[in-house]
Write a protein that holds these residues in place. Structure first.
Motif, mmCIF file in Angstrom:
data_model
loop_
_atom_site.group_PDB
_atom_site.id
_atom_site.type_symbol
_atom_site.label_atom_id
_atom_site.label_comp_id
_atom_site.label_asym_id
_atom_site.label_seq_id
_atom_site.Cartn_x
_atom_site.Cartn_y
_atom_site.Cartn_z
ATOM 1 N N SER A 25 47.994 46.997 8.382
ATOM 2 C CA SER A 25 46.719 46.750 7.613
ATOM 3 C C SER A 25 45.715 48.200 9.250
ATOM 4 O O SER A 25 45.671 47.709 10.334
ATOM 5 C CB SER A 25 45.506 45.746 8.375
ATOM 6 N N VAL A 26 46.238 49.206 8.537
ATOM 7 C CA VAL A 26 45.682 50.586 8.996
ATOM 8 C C VAL A 26 44.147 50.221 9.477
ATOM 9 O O VAL A 26 43.611 50.651 10.638
ATOM 10 C CB VAL A 26 46.224 51.291 9.303
ATOM 11 N N ASN A 55 44.470 38.756 3.649
ATOM 12 C CA ASN A 55 44.131 39.955 4.505
ATOM 13 C C ASN A 55 45.164 40.792 3.731
ATOM 14 O O ASN A 55 46.308 40.813 4.183
ATOM 15 C CB ASN A 55 44.047 39.989 5.803
ATOM 16 N N GLY A 56 43.812 42.380 3.989
ATOM 17 C CA GLY A 56 45.485 43.095 3.522
ATOM 18 C C GLY A 56 45.760 43.415 2.195
ATOM 19 O O GLY A 56 46.939 44.407 1.656
ATOM 20 N N SER A 65 39.439 44.792 -1.070
ATOM 21 C CA SER A 65 38.373 46.265 -0.318
ATOM 22 C C SER A 65 38.598 47.564 -1.640
ATOM 23 O O SER A 65 37.853 48.913 -1.560
ATOM 24 C CB SER A 65 38.367 46.230 0.583
ATOM 25 N N THR A 66 39.973 48.137 -0.984
ATOM 26 C CA THR A 66 40.348 49.348 -1.687
ATOM 27 C C THR A 66 39.993 48.812 -2.974
ATOM 28 O O THR A 66 39.635 50.391 -3.303
ATOM 29 C CB THR A 66 41.924 49.249 -1.118
#
Ligand SMILES: Nc1ncnc2c1ncn2[C@@H]1O[C@H](COP(=O)(O)OP(=O)(O)OP(=O)(O)O)[C@@H](O)[C@H]1O
Ligand SMILES: Nc1ncnc2c1ncn2[C@@H]1O[C@H](COP(=O)(O)OP(=O)(O)OP(=O)(O)O)[C@@H](O)[C@H]1O
Ligand SMILES: [Mg+2]
Ligand SMILES: [Mg+2]
Lengths: 363, 424, 358, 508
Positions: free
Chosen positions: A356-357, D42-43, D47-48
């Motif tokens: 998670s950059v 998360n991740g 969102s992307t």
């Protein structure tokens, strides 16, 4: 993690690029670029130029270091210019007035210079921490004001002496001078050794001491530094004063190694050069040394360029072009580097779990 | 129920809102300031008998000296409102002086002005490419542009002006802008000024200075202040530009092309700085390119803009302060500067009274001490050391900054890096 | 209304019956005594290779560098000098660069080497002993003592004295001004002579006397905007003739003179004929001439004839090392007066001070 | 019943970042008039994906179709033109611009920037329940109002498809209810929503359809009415969701931190941001502070750690021998040395030096103490060794200690910070949103570490917006409202709803 290649490649690229730009300018003005560059390089072998270049670089190095200390914590000390001139005139006045045994005399002069530099840097520092006055404005103003102070002090009514048409401070006794190191015909400033020590101390301070860590931490992120217990105001104050102290020494190699007095014709502008040199050297003690040498070389070559009827403004253009292209090159390389680091982390974690950059604010 | 109220929180039904204090509009504040300053100056002029403080000549000189600084400061404003720090104003200004001389030599002052704008904008373009496209640290790029601007102007001068003037550092004399005076008004005002009536004559003198010997460029520069305000704060273009300086990612998310606005802002900034250079060449006292002519005015312009809190009205005040104290020391020398000191004592007196009312005791004490020291200097000297007089404006700026504990508020993303698609 | 700028209105001051300001009788002008150093047979200096190290500004600065260049140019035409190498100082260079410049010229076989400006004093002092067979000359400095160094210094105060006299004679308001660029001892000589001359001619003259910047801040020589502001202030204070010794800032002084319908006195060379200020030549009443060109020319001649002893210790009024210009004809009517004072100075009846009486 | 038409159709979307594949072959179909939830840890790439739909990111592969026709969305303008609006996970507001300017920005063509615009914004303000004047600076608004302005921005542009990226993360239950009411009424008027949340009960409450994304790719679509929270969670992570459960109480009757009458005045006005705050934290106790964001929790924490200077009041740290030490005179470093560990709410701003290697980050905050320094000098090898230890103990996933902190994922960054703060043998730990933006795995690990330390007698001051976390971890909960501690709750019995009421002042 930063490879040798990425450290050295950008400045080389930048120099090549600047040489290209200047070649174009030279061709336009009807000069032969090859001949010009040949002359620039050849002059190094002539007479005392090589040693003179190193001598000048010594001065630039100190100035660059002084600026870099501020830059480390995002303080923009434009005021090195004013600080070094203020320090130089006081060092010369007091050094000229005192008559002391050999080493002590020089030592006293150095201490006076540092103290004067610190004192003049204290004004913007205090204004900044107590009144929040931007150091950019205050040092710009103080750089101008120092002209009046020097003129006032060097006036024959105060401490000046009239020699010919020049005004200068009293000549410092030989006990206060720092002997040069003879190299062939030329003489290398003895101060070079002190400067090398200062450079080493700067590196040590930055990389091995708590203060250096706090300085760099404040520069990288004021907020994180504050949360880590770094007192921002104190750091600002100390960094500015330290910067002023180093700035105070800028004129000393020349004062104690060649001129022995400070005159109205003494060179100005070393402080501004220091900004460019610090930027070129990326605030790294080694980088600044290289930057100072390059800058001194270009300055010196301007003199010889005239001998072959090439406009010497080329040297200034080259300096500007190098600074700009160096930073562009570093920027490009840095971006590629970070992406590479992320890829490495990604690979190391086996590609499955995405790193998670974005959370870490991809730079 | 699991919740026990420990203490009653004030008035729980109203939404917490920041106390909204009725503020005077900017222009009214400006007028109040102007009136206050004239009052203090005329009092000082009356009490010390030094009428250079408010003479027509001082005002005129001040205006002329303030112009390049004002234009540079406006340049800084446009760039920094778009989020790009512009310390390269000096270099762009130098390019402007060259352009102005070149254009004016071949086509008169108006062409000179255009050429200066173009040259300055080219400097801006370079800065924009470095900072916006390549994300280079803004200060680094600015420093480099100052070096390049100097080098390029020198080089071009050698190449182009030397054959004309025989001097690589100077252009031949070029035509300057004609000047105009509001003759009718100024006659009346001169009359008033000569009557030496406290206040009225002082105001008349100052105003007279501002309306005599005015060139079109002067008017353009001054008009650019309200125009900048209107464009930046009351048009869609200005809103978008400012949003890029405040939060570029938010602007991007609303479909604003941040790069375009940053580029525009920096280009305009360069153009204005170039105009500042033109003001040195095309106004009275100029009349040609001369190496080293800008003499740090770009930096002073930057200082004026910060001083003015990144606002057009404020930077006008900063430029005026600098121009006035410079004009005063040039026109009146040490005596006038001493009288100015006296004015400062009066001003401090007013401040002390205000602080007394506000019960800020520390302010009162400091004010009294400062006033005492200044008065002592005034009283003990007939004139100040001549070597220091030329730096009056610098000292004044420093002192005003230190005393006025203003809360400066730069645009939030000023100097920050921005890359499309990298915000979150 | 558009300002006329005083260009076309006949310069009221210029049309000159002697001002009512004058209070003392001018010394009688004796028959013009000639004092040229360039007399005698044609000298051949074609074998000389001359090195010229300029101060900041260099050839074309319309000031003393340019005058030095003019001297060499004249030597080229008159004495057949062929090989001249020139090099100019930059504003921020260090002392070593000056030494480097001189050394490079000397090493390159240039002899004599002329250093223009007192800023070279240290460098000449350091380099000359290393090249005992090379002859050096330095302008505006006589502090270097090496045997192979010839100082070329001037009596600026004497020329300025005449400028002061002329100013008084041309002032209607009996109020004149001086503007110095940078407050150095050298410029103070100009100031001192000017003040002395004015006071010698009139006991009631009022004098505005200002500098742009203090010693060490050389921007005073290159800021016409400030020169203009300062001059405008002096004119506004009532002065109507202003003498400048402010280098390139002088342009602003001329402009102010024109705007105020006053007169100005140029410096160093005959500024009436100078290209860079051509537009203002109708207000340039006269110029104080400092004949660096003559000094350089004479020096070259003396080197060629191996007769350095013939050079004057100081280039003063007597050897026409300093003087005044008459181009434009504005001082034609007072030439006898000026000649009178000139002779009095030459004869030693008047001694001109070199530092201003404060 | 006719099937409503498809308004958004994403096919085979793939997006790669350096080192990360954020989306790989994502498929998503949204029908008109529905609330379509997108879930994932998360991740996961939510969102992307939304940024791609909003034109802020360009997909490397895949197609987008809006209302049946394929489009290329090169920038947000294209998306806006296609009728898409987005409320971002992080507020996209300019503090120094007014409310009106924030709404107008980029859409000036619609109603100009004059009277018409003002009128239209007035209407929208009423519709969304915004009370603040249009000319107020954005910075003066609270979180809920900011959220309203974000929604106004979308509505002002006339979007019919609205993306809400974690809109509820910063809202209390009552505000969430208000938001959902707005969403429902708009859905009735034909708006389509894409709704992102980690909170599964919210998803079940509002969504008509839910799509789950795991590791960048769609793993399935479900009907939230029929699927259980448990099943949904398993879809997301492939295993059961951990929850923060405090087992037995470990509270020892020994005070560690005493705060008395603490007051903090705002910088510009004399308004109190903290007013008469008093509490005690005992050894082995977790004291949770609940409150809507912006009610002074951040300031409280920063005042205790010394980043802000208290205007009045006393902060005392009690040593083992019972001797109380006044902290108010000490700076941040002094307080840290006295034994306070600090997990800041924003790790990138307050916790890490992003471009420095991990071992340098280990030094931050501990630069005066062993094992990372000796006197005025740094002990670099000591720092390296200790960093290696943290990486092992706290499962920080990194290829080594030389990588810059920026190269780590958020969760791993947070683990590093937690590890560092627990390494200095603190007597008091201030944990501000310790698991914010951290995925479930890391979350569990961090909770476990805090519990272990508490077991050993550590006092913890916990601030969190995640009410489940707060209730699960705390021994005592105090509620903060407008700078005051207004009420107290027992975590054993309180429900998130009740806590929410207290937080908004509705209960008082
Ligand atoms: N010779 C150089 N020229 C230009 N930049 C340099 C040079 N050496 C280092 N740098 C840059 O300076 C910055 C600081 O370097 P860093 O602190 O990583 O080195 P260091 O480990 O402190 O020093 P060293 O490796 O020399 O012991 C880095 O960004 C690096 O790229
Ligand atoms: N601009 C970017 N550059 C590099 N990597 C990025 C960028 N934006 C996102 N990523 C990475 O892509 C992955 C997906 O991120 P994204 O923000 O879409 O996750 P998310 O599902 O919204 O998570 P969260 O619940 O935390 O909001 C993460 O690993 C993130 O680090
Ligand atoms: Mg995310
Ligand atoms: Mg997200």
């Amino acid at each position: 993690m930063i490879s040798w290649r990425t450290k050295v490649l950008p400045p080389l690229l930048a120099i090549v690029f600047s040489v290209l730009i200047c070649s174009i300018a030279l061709l336009i003005s009807g000069s032969d670029p090859l001949r010009a560059y040949g002359t620039m390089l050849r002059q190094l072998g002539q007479g005392t130029t090589a040693v003179d270049t190193v001598n000048l670089a010594t001065v630039y190095y100190l100035s660059g270091l002084a600026v870099a200390i501020g830059f480390q914590m995002n303080l923009f000390n434009i005021g090195v210019e004013g600080q070094y001139r203020f320090a130089a005139v006081w060092a010369a006045i007091i050094g000229g007035a005192l008559h002391l045994p050999s080493v002590l005399h020089a030592l006293v002069i150095i201490v006076v210079a540092i103290a004067a530099g610190v004192a003049y840097a204290a004004i913007p520092a205090i204004l900044k921490v107590t009144r929040g006055v931007s150091e950019v404005i205050s040092t710009i103003m103080l750089n101008s004001i120092v002209g009046g102070i020097v003129a006032f002090l060097i006036n024959p009514d105060q401490f000046g002496v009239l020699t010919g048409n020049n005004l200068r401070t009293q000549v410092i006794d030989s006990s206060g001078r720092i002997p040069g190191i003879p190299i062939g015909d030329a003489s290398l400033f003895g101060f070079v050794i002190i400067v090398a020590v200062v450079g080493g101390a700067y590196w040590f301070m930055l990389n091995r001491t708590r203060f250096g860590f706090e300085l760099r931490a404040s520069g990288e992120s004021t907020t994180a530094a504050a949360a880590g217990g770094v007192n921002a105001k104190r750091m600002t104050l100390v960094a500015m004063l330290l910067s002023g102290g180093v700035a105070g020494m800028v004129a000393l190699p020349e004062l104690l190694g060649r001129d022995y007095s400070y005159a109205i014709t003494s060179t100005q502008g070393y402080g501004f050069t220091g900004i460019a040199v610090a930027l070129l050297g990326r605030n790294h003690p080694g980088g600044i040394a290289l930057g100072a040498l390059l800058w001194a070389f270009l300055d010196k070559s301007a003199v010889s360029l005239e001998q072959v009827n090439v406009p010497k403004e080329i040297a200034t253009i080259m300096q500007g072009a190098i600074v700009l292209s160096v930073v562009v090159a570093y920027e490009v390389v840095k971006r590629a580097d970070l992406a590479a680091a992320q890829r490495r982390v990604g690979r190391a974690l086996g590609g499955g779990k995405p790193a998670s950059v974005a959370e870490g604010g991809a730079i | 129920m699991a919740i026990s109220t420990a203490s009653q929180a004030g008035d729980a039904t109203t939404v917490p809102t920041a106390p909204v204090r009725r503020r005077l509009p900017g222009w009214a504040k400006g007028i109040l300031w102007a009136v206050g300053v004239i009052a203090v100056l005329s009092a000082a002029s009356y009490l010390t008998g030094v009428n250079t403080l408010t003479s027509t000549n001082t005002a005129q000189t001040a205006l002329r000296l303030a112009l390049p600084i004002l234009l540079a400061a406006l340049g800084g404003l446009w760039s920094e409102r778009a989020g790009v720090i512009n310390i390269g104003l000096e270099g762009m200004m130098i390019l402007g002086t060259w352009g102005a001389a070149w254009g004016a030599y071949y086509g008169g002052p108006w062409l000179g002005l255009v050429a200066a704008i173009v040259m300055g904008a080219l400097g801006g373009l370079l800065h924009a490419i470095a900072t916006v496209t390549f994300n280079v640290n803004h200060i680094v790029s600015g420093v480099a542009i100052n070096l390049l601007g100097l080098g390029i102007a020198k080089y071009l001068a050698t190449l182009i002006f030397q054959p004309l003037s025989g001097n690589p550092r100077q252009s031949p004399t070029v035509p300057t802008f004609d000047t105009y005076s509001a003759t009718f008004l100024s006659d009346w005002l001169s009359g008033l000024e000569k009557q030496q009536r406290v206040g009225v004559s002082d105001a008349a003198g100052l105003i007279n200075g501002l309306i005599t010997g005015v060139s079109p460029l002067t008017i353009i520069a001054i008009v650019l202040v309200p125009v900048s305000y209107l464009v930046l704060w009351h048009t869609r273009f200005g809103l978008r530009l400012r949003s890029c300086g405040e939060n570029p990612v938010a602007a991007e998310s609303l479909g604003v092309n941040v790069y375009t606005y940053k580029y525009t802002g920096v280009l305009l900034s360069g153009a204005l700085a170039g105009m500042g250079g033109a003001a040195l060449v095309l106004l009275q006292g100029g009349g040609g390119y001369l190496e080293g002519q800008t003499n740090g005015r770009g930096y002073i312009g930057l200082a004026a803009m910060i001083f003015g809190n990144w606002r057009p009205g404020g930077l006008l005040g900063g430029a005026a302060l600098f121009g006035y104290s410079d004009g005063l020391q040039l026109a009146g020398g040490g005596k006038a500067v001493l009288a100015l000191l006296y004015g400062a004592v009066l001003l401090l007196g007013v401040i002390v009274v205000v602080q007394l009312f506000r019960r800020r005791w520390l302010g009162v004490v400091l004010g009294v001490i400062a006033a005492g020291i200044l008065y002592w200097i005034y009283w003990a000297n007939d004139s100040l050391p001549g070597d220091l007089i030329p730096y009056t404006p610098h000292v004044v700026t420093l002192i005003v900054l230190a005393v006025a504990s203003q809360r400066l508020r730069p645009p939030k993303a000023d100097g920050a890096r921005y890359r499309r698609g990298e915000g979150d | 209304a558009k300002d006329s700028g005083g260009a076309n209105s006949s310069n009221n001051n210029a049309s000159g019956n002697t001002g009512s300001c004058v209070t003392s009788q001018a010394p009688a002008a004796p028959a013009a005594a000639t004092s040229s150093s360039t007399s005698g047979a044609k000298v051949d200096a074609s074998s000389l290779r001359i090195g010229l190290a300029y101060d900041i500004g260099g050839r074309g600065d319309a000031s003393f560098n340019d005058a030095a260049a003019a001297g060499v140019d004249k030597a080229k035409t008159d004495m057949g000098v062929k090989d001249v190498q020139e090099s100019t100082a930059s504003p921020t260079e260090d002392e070593a660069a000056k030494e480097q410049r001189l050394s490079q010229l000397a090493t390159g076989g240039y002899n004599p080497v002329v250093a223009v400006g007192f800023a070279y004093a240290e460098a000449v002092g350091a380099v000359a002993p290393k090249f005992p067979n090379t002859k050096f000359a330095i302008i505006d400095d006589d502090s270097v003592t090496s045997p192979n160094v010839t100082p070329l210094v001037f009596a600026e105060e004497q020329g300025s004295f005449l400028a002061g006299v002329a100013a008084v004679y041309k002032s209607k308001n009996c109020h004149i001004g001086f503007i110095g660029g940078v407050n150095t001892p050298l410029i103070q000589k100009f100031e001192a002579g000017y003040l002395a001359g004015a006071k010698a001619a009139s006991s009631k003259v009022q004098i505005e006397d200002q500098y742009l910047t203090p010693a060490g801040d050389n921007t005073g020589f290159q800021d016409p905007t400030k020169g203009n502001a300062k001059a405008a202030a002096e004119f506004a204070a009532g002065a109507d003739v202003v003498y400048h010794a402010a280098g390139a800032s002088g342009k602003g002084v001329f402009q102010a003179a024109k705007a105020a319908n006053g007169l100005a006195i140029g410096v160093d060379s005959d500024q009436y004929n100078q290209k860079t200020v051509a537009e203002y030549h109708d207000v340039i009443m006269t110029s104080m001439l400092k004949r660096v060109d003559v000094a350089v020319y004479d020096y070259i001649q003396a080197v060629a004839t191996n007769n350095l002893g013939s050079l004057p210790k100081r280039f003063d009024l007597k050897v026409d090392g300093v003087g005044y210009a008459t181009s434009g004809g504005k001082v034609d009517d007072i030439v006898p007066v000026l000649q009178g004072y000139k002779q009095a100075i030459i004869a030693g009846q008047i001694t001109v001070p070199t530092t201003p009486a404060k | 019943m006719t099937e409503p038409e498809t308004v958004v159709e994403l096919r085979g979307i793939t997006k790669r970042f350096p080192g990360v594949i954020a989306n790989s072959d994502v498929n998503l179909t949204v029908r008109a008039g529905e609330v379509h939830a997108v879930c994932g840890e998360n991740g996961a790439g939510k969102s992307t994906l939304m940024k791609i739909l909003y034109g802020m990111q360009q997909p490397d592969e895949g197609t987008i179709a809006i209302n049946g026709s394929q489009v290329r969305l090169r920038n947000p303008q294209d998306a806006i033109r296609a009728g898409i609006g987005m409320v971002h996970q992080h507020f996209m507001l300019a503090d120094n611009l007014t409310v009106r300017e924030n709404v107008l920005l980029g859409a000036e063509k619609l109603h100009g920037i004059g009277r018409d615009a003002r009128a239209r914004i007035g209407e929208l303000a009423e519709q969304t329940g915004l009370n603040a004047p249009q000319d107020a600076l954005m910075e003066s608004l609270g979180v809920a109002d900011r959220q309203r302005v974000e929604i106004m921005k979308v509505l002002y542009r006339g979007a019919r498809i609205v993306i809400l990226d974690e809109p509820t993360a910063v809202l209390v239950p009552q505000e969430v209810e208000a938001l959902f009411a707005t969403v429902r009424s708009m859905r009735a008027r034909g708006f389509t929503f894409l709704f992102i949340s980690h909170k599964l009960d919210e998803v079940r409450a509002i969504a008509d359809t839910v799509t789950v994304i795991r590791r960048g790719t769609t793993v399935g679509t479900a009907d939230p009415k029929t699927i259980s929270t448990r099943e949904l969670a398993e879809l997301m992570v492939g295993s059961e969701l951990p929850s923060p459960q405090t087992r037995e109480s470990t509270v020892v009757d020994r005070d560690v931190l005493r705060v008395n009458g603490l007051r903090l005045d705002a910088e510009d006005s004399g308004r109190a941001v903290l007013d008469d705050v008093s509490f005690t934290v005992r050894a082995g106790e977790v004291l949770g502070i609940a409150g809507v964001e912006g009610n002074g929790q951040t300031e409280l924490v920063e005042t205790i750690i010394g980043m802000r200077k208290a205007s009045a009041g006393r902060i005392e740290l009690v040593e083992t021998d019972g001797e109380a030490r006044d902290l108010t005179k000490l700076g941040t470093l002094g307080r840290r040395e006295a034994g306070i560990g600090y997990i800041p709410e924003d790790r990138t701003r307050h916790g890490l030096l992003l471009s420095q290697p991990l071992w340098a980050n280990r030094i931050l905050g501990y630069q005066t103490r062993r094992p990372v320094s000796k006197g005025q000098l740094l002990d670099i090898s000591g720092a390296r060794q200790d960093t290696e230890r943290i990486i092992a103990d706290y499962d920080v996933r990194t290829p080594g200690i030389e990588v810059p902190a920026a190269a780590l994922s958020g969760g791993n960054q947070q683990k590093l910070v937690v590890g560092r703060e627990l390494s200095g043998d603190p007597v008091l730990l201030i944990a501000s949103h310790p698991t914010r933006g951290v995925d479930v795995g890391a979350q569990a690990l961090i909770w476990e570490q805090i519990r272990t330390a508490r077991h050993e007698g550590l006092a913890v001051l916990l601030i969190s917006a995640d009410l489940d976390e707060l209730i699960g971890l705390s021994d005592t909960i105090r509620v903060m409202l407008r700078g005051r501690l207004v009420s107290e709750a027992d975590p054993a019995t309180v429900t998130p709803r009740e806590l929410g009421s207290a937080m908004t002042g509705a209960a008082a």
